[in-house]
Design a protein around this motif. Structure first.
Motif, PDB file in Angstrom:
ATOM      1  N   HIS A  56      15.231  33.692  75.730  1.00 45.24           N
ATOM      2  CA  HIS A  56      15.218  34.990  75.044  1.00 45.24           C
ATOM      3  C   HIS A  56      15.732  36.097  75.953  1.00 45.24           C
ATOM      4  CE1 HIS A  56      13.485  33.973  71.202  1.00 45.24           C
ATOM      5  NE2 HIS A  56      12.641  33.168  71.824  1.00 45.24           N
ATOM      6  N   ILE A  57      15.390  36.029  77.229  1.00 43.18           N
ATOM      7  CA  ILE A  57      15.901  37.023  78.182  1.00 43.18           C
ATOM      8  C   ILE A  57      17.410  36.905  78.292  1.00 43.18           C
ATOM      9  CG2 ILE A  57      15.959  37.651  80.624  1.00 43.18           C
ATOM     10  CD1 ILE A  57      12.954  36.966  80.714  1.00 43.18           C
ATOM     11  N   ARG A  64      22.923  42.912  75.160  1.00 35.56           N
ATOM     12  CA  ARG A  64      23.013  44.233  75.786  1.00 35.56           C
ATOM     13  C   ARG A  64      24.391  44.455  76.409  1.00 35.56           C
ATOM     14  NH1 ARG A  64      19.560  46.058  80.957  1.00 35.56           N
ATOM     15  NH2 ARG A  64      21.165  44.793  81.899  1.00 35.56           N
ATOM     16  N   GLU A  65      24.916  43.431  77.068  1.00 36.34           N
ATOM     17  CA  GLU A  65      26.252  43.543  77.669  1.00 36.34           C
ATOM     18  C   GLU A  65      27.315  43.729  76.592  1.00 36.34           C
ATOM     19  OE1 GLU A  65      27.288  43.741  80.905  1.00 36.34           O
ATOM     20  OE2 GLU A  65      25.145  44.012  81.243  1.00 36.34           O
ATOM     21  N   ALA A  66      27.190  43.012  75.488  1.00 38.70           N
ATOM     22  CA  ALA A  66      28.162  43.154  74.403  1.00 38.70           C
ATOM     23  C   ALA A  66      28.107  44.557  73.811  1.00 38.70           C
ATOM     24  CB  ALA A  66      27.888  42.111  73.318  1.00 38.70           C
ATOM     25  N   GLN A  67      26.920  45.112  73.671  1.00 39.58           N
ATOM     26  CA  GLN A  67      26.791  46.479  73.157  1.00 39.58           C
ATOM     27  C   GLN A  67      27.402  47.488  74.109  1.00 39.58           C
ATOM     28  OE1 GLN A  67      22.630  47.048  72.435  1.00 39.58           O
ATOM     29  NE2 GLN A  67      22.687  46.062  70.430  1.00 39.58           N
TER      30      GLN A  67
END
Length: 80
Positions: A56-57, A64-67
């Motif tokens: 999950h992490i 988060r990186e894609a965002q």
């Protein structure tokens, strides 16, 4: 592969932490798992617990990186 290694070691450490907590709460001096099979069962449960948390992490970090990349691309489009 790295998640599996970390989960294996952390699962093993959790067995001893859990044993220590039980020993402290119940005022035991030792814990008998009843053989290798129950010990491995507890270790396996801890392994899958840690592995699922690490998975999950990993997904959270990738999302988060894609965002962040998407936000950077939008800023670049807006500035140009």
């Amino acid at each position: 592969m790295m998640r599996m290694s970390i989960a294996g070691v952390a699962g093993f450490v959790l067995v001893f932490i859990e044993s220590y907590i039980v020993m402290s709460l119940k005022k035991y001096e030792a814990i008998d798992f009843g053989g290798i099979a129950p010990f491995v069962s507890v270790w396996t449960m801890n392994f899958f617990l840690v592995f699922s948390i690490l998975t999950h992490i990993k997904f959270w970090y990738e999302d988060r990186e894609a965002q962040r990349e998407e936000e950077a691309a939008q800023r670049d489009r807006f500035l140009n």
